[in-house]
Structures are given as structure tokens and as C-alpha cells.
Design a protein around this motif. Structure first.
Motif, mmCIF file in Angstrom:
data_model
loop_
_atom_site.group_PDB
_atom_site.id
_atom_site.type_symbol
_atom_site.label_atom_id
_atom_site.label_comp_id
_atom_site.label_asym_id
_atom_site.label_seq_id
_atom_site.Cartn_x
_atom_site.Cartn_y
_atom_site.Cartn_z
ATOM 1 N N LYS A 1 -51.290 -28.970 36.776
ATOM 2 C CA LYS A 1 -51.125 -29.485 35.402
ATOM 3 C C LYS A 1 -51.595 -28.878 34.214
ATOM 4 C CE LYS A 1 -51.534 -33.968 32.798
ATOM 5 N NZ LYS A 1 -52.222 -33.282 31.671
ATOM 6 N N ALA A 2 -52.916 -28.402 34.589
ATOM 7 C CA ALA A 2 -53.598 -27.424 33.381
ATOM 8 C C ALA A 2 -52.711 -26.152 33.090
ATOM 9 C CB ALA A 2 -55.104 -27.164 33.727
ATOM 10 N N SER A 3 -52.283 -25.579 34.426
ATOM 11 C CA SER A 3 -51.617 -24.260 34.077
ATOM 12 C C SER A 3 -50.234 -24.521 33.556
ATOM 13 C CB SER A 3 -51.310 -23.689 35.595
ATOM 14 O OG SER A 3 -52.588 -23.368 36.080
ATOM 15 N N ARG A 4 -49.678 -25.681 34.125
ATOM 16 C CA ARG A 4 -48.344 -25.832 33.209
ATOM 17 C C ARG A 4 -48.509 -26.258 31.825
ATOM 18 N NH1 ARG A 4 -46.845 -31.902 34.706
ATOM 19 N NH2 ARG A 4 -48.251 -32.123 33.044
ATOM 20 N N ASP A 5 -49.360 -27.001 31.189
ATOM 21 C CA ASP A 5 -49.699 -27.151 30.100
ATOM 22 C C ASP A 5 -50.117 -25.926 29.161
ATOM 23 O OD1 ASP A 5 -49.244 -29.706 30.808
ATOM 24 O OD2 ASP A 5 -51.457 -30.607 30.673
ATOM 25 N N TYR A 6 -50.699 -25.085 29.664
ATOM 26 C CA TYR A 6 -51.254 -23.767 28.923
ATOM 27 C C TYR A 6 -49.945 -22.955 28.790
ATOM 28 C CZ TYR A 6 -52.858 -19.131 28.254
ATOM 29 O OH TYR A 6 -53.254 -17.951 27.542
ATOM 30 N N LEU A 7 -49.157 -22.635 29.942
ATOM 31 C CA LEU A 7 -47.798 -22.019 29.927
ATOM 32 C C LEU A 7 -46.672 -22.218 28.777
ATOM 33 C CD1 LEU A 7 -47.715 -21.374 33.880
ATOM 34 C CD2 LEU A 7 -48.583 -19.423 31.834
ATOM 35 N N THR A 8 -46.827 -23.812 28.946
ATOM 36 C CA THR A 8 -45.787 -24.433 27.893
ATOM 37 C C THR A 8 -46.142 -24.148 26.571
ATOM 38 O OG1 THR A 8 -45.435 -25.863 29.752
ATOM 39 C CG2 THR A 8 -44.668 -26.602 27.565
#
Length: 328
Positions: A263-270
Motif C-alpha cells: 500500500k505504501a509503495s502504491r501510494d508513493y508511486l501514484t
């Protein structure tokens, strides 16, 4: 009946590539084959050769060989041989004794279609072997059905979203017609797909078990709308529209807790401008869609540092593999 075939070494090797199952909007009905731009073989290789010994054999090599059953009878590639020979009998063809080598380059339980790679490489190699040396081969559709049969045996349900792109290449949409099975959709050739495997295993069964047995009407409508919009945008080559709806309402909300750091990675990349971020298949591999190679390389470095969790983990910048299973 099997017969030995005394001859100079006859051998065929087939590579089958990794794939993104579901592609977020298409649970069990969309799949995309991918290949690293640096030439790394992200997938499995199966070699089939004639043998003069009294029985067929299976040897497993490769980085992830130790993750597979040591008993050949429990290996899916051996099951592929048994199925292929069974199908040969139905068309009155004699099966040949063979030595099979599986080079297991793909991590098990990675969400990259690991079992599909082994199944497709095995069946395609057997088919190519018979075509080259025994003047017989099954049609593309017949072989695709066999790959589906094997996947169903492994996972307990029939779904082609990994085996179809792995075998055929490109972006595949599964259709409810046994004479067609899969249609190739136009994809976005200028996009890059960053694939980040954290080095941990998530079983497909566990990932399916967390899903609800019923969905709300609003979720069903959103799913249908997103999938239809994505397919339409692919045909119109509207990249902005396509990736704006690449949101998973069927599986991702329920699987996020199975995937540490997702979730943290998805949010950052987005927030950093990725076109889309999703779970590849049932995870734990994350895929990130990028507009350019520099952006993809930048995100790959970030994921290398922030998403990988064991020494087995890796990140690859990929393009769409348009070819699928290939004789090498």
C-alpha cells in the motif's frame, strides 16, 4: 504405447515468459505478457529431447529448482507430459520416450504466472518437438486448452489469464467461447512495466481465500464499467483513459494486507506520476506502468530499496512481450 526413438540427438527448447494476471481491472479475464528490456529471461525454459533409455525422464535445474517437488510425479511438467501423451492417443499418434529438462528461472508463488510458465513451456516444447521430428503438432487452440486444463489442475479453477498471454504473448482478453478462448487486445507499446518481486511467497489459494463470496451491486457496476472502458480505450489507443480506470475493486482491497509494503509503495508511486500501480496476479509482485524509460528506471531503483524484503527479490523494467512462448 511408447516407443524409444534411436537417432542422433533431437532436441527442442522453449522459453515461456512471465505475465501479469488480472491487470487490475480484469479479474481472471485479462493477462499481459512481459519481458525485461535488459534481455533477462524472466520465465521458464523447458527442453525436450529424444532418449534411447527405456523410459522418459525429468530433470529440474535453475535458481528456483529447490522450490519444486523432488518427486517427478508431483511436478507439473511431468503432468504435462502425461496429458500430452494422453492427447496423442486420442488422435492415434504414438508417443515418444523423451528426456525433459525444466530450467526453473521463475519464483514460485510470485504472482508472475510461475506455474503457467512451466506448463506453457512444457506443452509448447513437446508440441514443437513432435512438429520438428515427427511431423505432427496440435493446433494453437488445442494446445491452449491443454494449458488451461493443467492450470485448473493446479489451482482448482479454470482460468486462462496467465497461460494465454504466456503462450500467445501480448495483452489477452479471455472470452466465453471454447473455440476462441482468448482475443489479443491492442496494448500500449510505448509503456514500460516495472515488475517488483519482494522475495516472499503468497500462495494463490491463500490469496483467493481472502476474497468475499459476494460483492455489492456498486462494486459489480464499477468492475464492469472499468473493464469495458479499459478494453474500449485499448482499441482506441487512448492511453490516458485506459490507465485512469486501471483500478481493482474485486481483489486488491482484500489482498493488500497479505502484501507487506504494498500500500505504501502504491501510494508513493501514484503520487510520483505512475500511470497505474497494481498487484500482479495474486501477488506479491507489484507492477507499475510508466510513460518513459527514465521514469521506469527511477521507480525501479526506489522499489529495489523500499519494496524488496529478501535476497530472492528483484526488480525488472519490462516492455510487453508480443511473442509469448518461443523456441530458443
Amino acid at each position: 504405447m511408447s516407443v524409444s526413438h534411436n537417432t542422433v540427438k533431437q532436441s527442442v527448447s522453449v522459453f515461456a515468459p512471465a505475465s501479469i494476471g488480472n491487470v487490475s481491472v480484469g479479474f481472471d479475464v485479462l493477462g499481459l505478457a512481459v519481458k525485461p528490456i535488459d534481455g533477462t529471461l524472466l520465465g521458464d525454459v523447458v527442453s525436450v529431447s529424444a532418449t534411447t533409455s527405456g523410459e522418459s525422464s525429468l530433470t529440474v535445474i535453475g535458481k528456483f529448482a529447490d522450490k519444486l517437488p523432488s518427486n517427478k510425479e508431483d511436478n507439473i511438467v511431468w503432468s504435462c507430459l502425461l496429458l500430452f501423451n494422453e492427447k496423442l492417443l486420442t488422435v492415434k499418434q504414438t508417443s515418444i520416450l523423451v528426456d525433459i529438462v525444466l530450467d526453473k528461472k521463475m519464483p514460485v508463488g510470485s504472482g508472475l504466472g510461475s506455474s503457467a510458465c512451466s506448463v506453457v513451456a512444457a506443452l509448447a516444447a513437446l508440441n514443437a518437438f513432435y512438429a520438428k521430428y515427427h511431423d505432427f503438432s496440435f493446433s494453437e487452440n488445442e494446445l491452449l486448452k491443454m494449458t488451461g486444463q493443467m492450470e485448473a489442475q493446479i489451482s482448482g479453477s479454470l482460468h486462462y489469464d496467465n497461460v494465454a498471454p504466456c503462450y500467445l504473448g501480448g495483452l489477452q482478453l479471455m472470452v466465453p467461447d471454447v473455440d476462441i478462448i482468448s482475443r489479443t487486445l491492442p496494448n500500449f507499446a510505448d509503456c514500460y512495466y516495472v515488475m517488483a518481486y519482494p522475495g516472499i511467497e503468497v500462495s494463490t489459494k491463500a490469496a483467493r481465500d481472502v476474497l468475499p463470496t459476494q460483492y455489492s451491486r456498486s462494486d459489480v457496476i464499477t468492475f464492469g464499467q472499468n473493464l469495458a472502458t479499459f478494453v474500449d480505450a485499448c482499441h482506441r489507443q487512448d492511453k490516458s483513459q485506459a490507465f485512469s480506470v486501471l483500478t481493482d475493486v474485486i481483489a486488491e482491497p482484500y489482498r493488500t494486507d497479505l502484501l507487506p509494503k504494498y500500500k505504501a509503495s502504491r501510494d508513493y508511486l501514484t503520487t510520483q506520476g505512475a500511470l497505474a500501480v497494481g498487484i500482479s496476479g495474486s501477488g506479491p509482485t507489484l507492477f507499475c506502468v510508466c510513460d518513459s524509460q527514465p521514469q521506469a528506471e527511477q521507480f525501479a531503483l526506489w522499489l529495489q530499496e523500499h519494496y524488496l524484503q529478501t535476497a530472492l527479490g528483484f526488480v525488472h523494467v519490462c516492455k510487453v512481450d508480443e511473442v509469448g512462448a518461443t523456441e530458443i
